[in-house]
Design a protein around this motif. Structure first.
Motif, PDB file in Angstrom:
ATOM      1  N   ASN A   1      16.405  -3.658 -10.522  1.00 16.16           N
ATOM      2  CA  ASN A   1      16.347  -2.801  -9.334  1.00 16.16           C
ATOM      3  C   ASN A   1      16.272  -3.637  -8.067  1.00 16.16           C
ATOM      4  OD1 ASN A   1      16.114  -0.246 -10.866  1.00 16.16           O
ATOM      5  ND2 ASN A   1      14.245  -1.257 -11.585  1.00 16.16           N
ATOM      6  N   ASP A   2      16.744  -3.034  -6.983  1.00 17.26           N
ATOM      7  CA  ASP A   2      16.764  -3.721  -5.699  1.00 17.26           C
ATOM      8  C   ASP A   2      15.571  -3.209  -4.889  1.00 17.26           C
ATOM      9  OD1 ASP A   2      17.689  -5.343  -3.737  1.00 17.26           O
ATOM     10  OD2 ASP A   2      19.447  -4.138  -3.228  1.00 17.26           O
ATOM     11  N   ILE A   3      14.583  -4.082  -4.739  1.00 15.40           N
ATOM     12  CA  ILE A   3      13.299  -3.643  -4.185  1.00 15.40           C
ATOM     13  C   ILE A   3      13.008  -4.358  -2.869  1.00 15.40           C
ATOM     14  CG2 ILE A   3      10.793  -3.527  -4.628  1.00 15.40           C
ATOM     15  CD1 ILE A   3      12.497  -1.826  -6.581  1.00 15.40           C
ATOM     16  N   LEU A   4      12.480  -3.598  -1.906  1.00 14.19           N
ATOM     17  CA  LEU A   4      12.031  -4.199  -0.655  1.00 14.19           C
ATOM     18  C   LEU A   4      10.501  -4.263  -0.690  1.00 14.19           C
ATOM     19  CD1 LEU A   4      12.832  -5.222   2.185  1.00 14.19           C
ATOM     20  CD2 LEU A   4      12.501  -2.880   3.009  1.00 14.19           C
ATOM     21  N   LEU A   5       9.969  -5.482  -0.606  1.00 13.34           N
ATOM     22  CA  LEU A   5       8.503  -5.644  -0.611  1.00 13.34           C
ATOM     23  C   LEU A   5       8.050  -5.920   0.816  1.00 13.34           C
ATOM     24  CD1 LEU A   5       5.671  -6.217  -1.795  1.00 13.34           C
ATOM     25  CD2 LEU A   5       6.458  -8.534  -2.346  1.00 13.34           C
ATOM     26  N   ASP A   6       7.260  -4.982   1.367  1.00 12.26           N
ATOM     27  CA  ASP A   6       6.738  -5.211   2.713  1.00 12.26           C
ATOM     28  C   ASP A   6       5.487  -6.079   2.606  1.00 12.26           C
ATOM     29  OD1 ASP A   6       5.756  -5.306   5.228  1.00 12.26           O
ATOM     30  OD2 ASP A   6       5.933  -3.162   5.639  1.00 12.26           O
ATOM     31  N   ASP A   7       5.700  -7.389   2.820  1.00 12.83           N
ATOM     32  CA  ASP A   7       4.613  -8.366   2.774  1.00 12.83           C
ATOM     33  C   ASP A   7       4.337  -8.888   4.178  1.00 12.83           C
ATOM     34  OD1 ASP A   7       7.010  -9.626   3.151  1.00 12.83           O
ATOM     35  OD2 ASP A   7       6.603 -11.300   1.803  1.00 12.83           O
ATOM     36  N   SER A   8       4.729  -8.076   5.182  1.00  7.08           N
ATOM     37  CA  SER A   8       4.578  -8.526   6.570  1.00  7.08           C
ATOM     38  C   SER A   8       3.146  -8.312   7.049  1.00  7.08           C
ATOM     39  CB  SER A   8       5.529  -7.744   7.469  1.00  7.08           C
ATOM     40  OG  SER A   8       5.076  -6.407   7.577  1.00  7.08           O
ATOM     41  N   SER A   9       2.867  -8.810   8.247  1.00  2.00           N
ATOM     42  CA  SER A   9       1.496  -8.704   8.753  1.00  2.00           C
ATOM     43  C   SER A   9       1.335  -7.557   9.758  1.00  2.00           C
ATOM     44  CB  SER A   9       1.104 -10.036   9.398  1.00  2.00           C
ATOM     45  OG  SER A   9       2.103 -10.391  10.332  1.00  2.00           O
ATOM     46  N   GLU A  10       2.281  -6.627   9.770  1.00  3.62           N
ATOM     47  CA  GLU A  10       2.173  -5.449  10.651  1.00  3.62           C
ATOM     48  C   GLU A  10       0.946  -4.609  10.270  1.00  3.62           C
ATOM     49  OE1 GLU A  10       4.222  -3.980  13.043  1.00  3.62           O
ATOM     50  OE2 GLU A  10       5.501  -5.769  13.151  1.00  3.62           O
ATOM     51  N   SER A  11       0.582  -3.691  11.180  1.00  7.44           N
ATOM     52  CA  SER A  11      -0.536  -2.794  10.860  1.00  7.44           C
ATOM     53  C   SER A  11      -0.087  -1.781   9.814  1.00  7.44           C
ATOM     54  CB  SER A  11      -0.953  -2.040  12.124  1.00  7.44           C
ATOM     55  OG  SER A  11       0.031  -1.070  12.425  1.00  7.44           O
ATOM     56  N   PRO A  12      -1.049  -1.242   9.030  1.00  5.31           N
ATOM     57  CA  PRO A  12      -0.673  -0.247   8.012  1.00  5.31           C
ATOM     58  C   PRO A  12       0.123   0.926   8.607  1.00  5.31           C
ATOM     59  CG  PRO A  12      -2.955  -0.916   7.695  1.00  5.31           C
ATOM     60  CD  PRO A  12      -2.485  -1.570   8.972  1.00  5.31           C
ATOM     61  N   GLY A  13      -0.302   1.402   9.771  1.00  6.00           N
ATOM     62  CA  GLY A  13       0.394   2.543  10.384  1.00  6.00           C
ATOM     63  C   GLY A  13       1.844   2.213  10.700  1.00  6.00           C
ATOM     64  N   ALA A  14       2.068   1.022  11.258  1.00  7.85           N
ATOM     65  CA  ALA A  14       3.430   0.608  11.613  1.00  7.85           C
ATOM     66  C   ALA A  14       4.285   0.456  10.360  1.00  7.85           C
ATOM     67  CB  ALA A  14       3.385  -0.702  12.393  1.00  7.85           C
ATOM     68  N   LYS A  15       3.667  -0.072   9.301  1.00  7.33           N
ATOM     69  CA  LYS A  15       4.422  -0.259   8.051  1.00  7.33           C
ATOM     70  C   LYS A  15       4.882   1.076   7.487  1.00  7.33           C
ATOM     71  CE  LYS A  15       2.315  -4.475   6.408  1.00  7.33           C
ATOM     72  NZ  LYS A  15       2.159  -5.297   5.244  1.00  7.33           N
TER      73      LYS A  15
END
Ligand code: P5A
Length: 439
Positions: A373-387
Motif C-alpha cells: 500500500n501507498d501510505i503517507l506518514l505524517d511525522d512532521s512537527s506541526e501542531s495536532p490541529g494543523a495536521k
C-alpha cells in the motif's frame, strides 16, 4: 512516504483567485501551482492523482483494443493546411516559427497528425479496423482560461483515433469507445451522462459529450429525468454486440444546450431536467473529413481505393482532476475515491518524536507499506490541529490517528474521510481493518 521528506505546500487561507471549490482545494492542497494564465505546474500530490487517472484511462483504452502511441506536441503547419484547419482554428492555435522560419504549432488536437501516420502506413482494408491513442499535452489559447485545470490553456488529453473501411464499421469503433468511456468514468466513481453534442471545429455528424452534473460546470444540459433512475451499468464485454447497449443510452433524451431545441424536444416539460455540468469526454464520428482531403485511403477487397472513415475520442485527463473534486468534497477538503487517491491512507503521528507514538506509527507504516500500500506518514512537527486539518484537506480515504493519550489507553483512531466516522481500535485491529479494506 514520510511527510517530513515530502513536498506538500498546503495553504491555510483560501486563495483569492479561485472561484470554484476544485480550484481552491487544488491550490490549498498543494497539488498545482499556476505558471501563467491557464498553465500549471503539477506538484507531487497533484501529479500522483493525474497519473492515477491517466492509468485508468489507459487500461480501459487498452481493453477496448486501442493501441497506445505518442505523437509530438509540436506539429508542422503543412498538415493543417492540407486539412484546411490551419486558418479555421483561429486564435486558439498557438503558432510557432522555428529557426528555419518554418511554421509550426503546439497541437490543440491530433486529427491531422494521426491521419498522416495512417496514410503513410495503411495500404489495405485488411489492416483495419485500427484505433490509435495517446495521452499528451495540448495547447489551446482559450479566450477565458478559468477554474484552474478545468479550462486550462495547456491541458492533458487522452485522444484516440479510429480508422475503418465504412460507416458501419466506424459505428462499431464508436460504440466501443462509448462503452470504454462508461467504464472509465465508473471506475473513478463518477456518473458521466452521454449527451448528444455539437461537433464544433472537429467536425462530423455524430457526437456525444460525457458530462458530470455540477452547478459550477460550464455546459448547460437538458435531459430526461429518467436518467436519474438509470444506472450506467458497465459489466459489458467488448465481444458483445454493443449496438443495442449504446442505443439504450442514446435513445434516452440528453443534449447539450447547443443541440437542445425546445421546439423539437421529445420530452414533456415536466420530465425535462435542466442542469449544468462538466464535459469530461467528447467523442466524434466524422467519416472521411480528414482522410479525403489528406489522401488517407486503403484498397478494398475489389482493389478500389476507399477513403478511411474516422472518429476521434477525447478525455480531459487534467480536467478530470478538477471534476472529481467538484463531485466529491466537503467544507473541510477533498474526498478522493479510492481508485484515484494519491495515497491509500495516512498515518498521523500527533506527537512526532514521542517515545510512545513513534514506534506504533513505524509499525503501522512498515506493515501497510510491506503489504503493497501507498501510505503517507505524517511525522512532521506541526501542531495536532494543523495536521488533522491538512489530512482532511488532502482527502485520503483513511486516516489512522496516533496520539500519546490514545496509546496510553491502548488505542488509535481509524477515520473514514468520506463518512467522517471515527472508531477507536487497538493498533493491530486498525491495521487488520485497513489490510482487509485494501484486499
Ligand atoms: C477528440 C479527441 C477533441 O479535441 N479531438 C481529439 C477531439 N475534442 S474536444 O472536445 O475538443 O476535447 C476533448 C476533451 O478535452 C477536454 N478539454 C479541456 N480540458 C481542460 N482545459 C481545456 N481548455 C479543455 N478543452 C478540452 C474536455 O474534457 C474535452 O471533452
Amino acid at each position: 512516504m514520510r511527510l517530513s521528506q515530502y513536498f506538500l505546500p498546503v495553504l491555510r487561507e483560501n486563495p483569492k483567485e479561485a472561484q470554484i471549490a476544485s480550484h481552491r482545494l487544488m491550490l490549498r492542497a498543494g497539488m498545482v501551482q499556476q505558471s501563467s494564465a491557464g498553465i500549471y505546474s503539477w506538484l507531487p500530490l497533484g501529479l500522483k492523482v493525474l497519473e492515477k487517472i491517466e492509468q485508468i484511462v489507459r487500461e480501459e483504452q487498452n481493453r477496448s483494443g486501442a493501441l497506445e502511441i505518442k505523437m509530438p506536441t509540436i506539429q508542422p503547419a503543412e498538415l493543417w493546411q492540407e486539412s484546411g484547419r490551419y486558418d479555421d482554428y483561429g486564435r486558439e492555435m498557438l503558432r510557432i516559427t522555428d529557426r528555419h522560419d518554418r511554421d509550426m504549432l503546439y497541437g490543440p488536437t491530433n486529427e491531422e497528425q494521426v491521419t498522416d501516420i495512417c496514410r503513410s502506413h495503411l495500404r489495405s482494408y485488411k489492416s483495419l479496423p485500427l484505433n490509435l491513442y495517446h495521452i499528451q499535452w495540448k495547447f489551446r489559447d482559450e479566450v477565458r482560461p478559468r477554474f484552474g485545470v478545468m479550462r486550462g490553456r495547456e491541458f492533458l488529453m487522452k485522444d484516440a483515433y479510429s480508422f475503418d473501411v465504412s460507416k458501419e464499421a466506424a459505428r462499431i469503433a464508436y460504440n466501443k469507445m462509448f462503452v470504454a468511456y462508461l467504464k472509465t468514468f465508473e471506475r473513478m466513481g463518477l456518473t458521466a451522462i452521454p449527451m448528444e453534442a455539437d461537433t464544433g471545429p472537429i467536425g462530423g455528424d455524430m457526437s456525444h459529450e460525457f458530462i458530470i452534473l455540477a452547478d459550477t460546470g460550464e455546459s448547460g444540459v437538458f435531459f430526461d429525468k429518467e436518467w436519474e433512475n438509470t444506472t450506467l451499468v458497465t459489466d459489458i464485454s467488448y465481444q458483445d454486440d454493443l449496438e443495442p447497449i449504446v442505443e439504450r443510452f442514446t435513445s434516452l433524451y440528453a443534449k447539450t444546450d447547443e443541440m437542445h431545441d425546445p421546439a423539437t424536444c421529445s420530452v414533456a416539460d415536466a420530465d425535462l431536467l435542466t442542469r449544468r455540468g462538466v464535459e469530461v469526454g467528447h467523442i466524434f464520428y466524422f467519416g472521411t473529413k480528414y482522410s479525403a482531403k489528406m489522401g488517407a485511403a486503403v484498397s478494398g477487397p475489389d482493389g478500389k481505393d476507399i477513403d478511411v472513415h474516422m472518429g476521434s475520442y477525447g478525455i480531459g485527463v487534467s480536467r478530470l482532476v478538477g471534476a472529481l473534486i467538484e463531485a466529491s468534497h466537503d467544507e473541510r477538503g477533498i474526498i478522493w475515491p479510492a481508485s484515484v487517491s494519491p495515497f491509500d491512507a495516512a498515518i498521523v503521528n500527533l506527537k512526532a518524536g514521542h517515545a510512545k507514538t513513534d514506534p506504533v506509527c513505524e509499525m503501522l507504516y512498515e506493515k501497510l507499506t510491506q503489504a503493497g500500500n501507498d501510505i503517507l506518514l505524517d511525522d512532521s512537527s506541526e501542531s495536532p490541529g494543523a495536521k488533522l486539518a491538512s489530512m482532511d484537506l488532502i482527502g485520503l480515504p483513511w486516516q489512522i490517528i496516533v496520539g500519546p493519550r490514545g496509546i496510553d489507553a491502548g488505542h488509535v483512531e481509524l477515520k473514514n474521510r468520506r463518512t467522517g466516522e471515527t472508531v477507536e481500535l487497538s493498533p493491530e485491529s486498525a491495521l487488520n481493518h485497513l489490510l482487509e479494506q485494501f484486499g
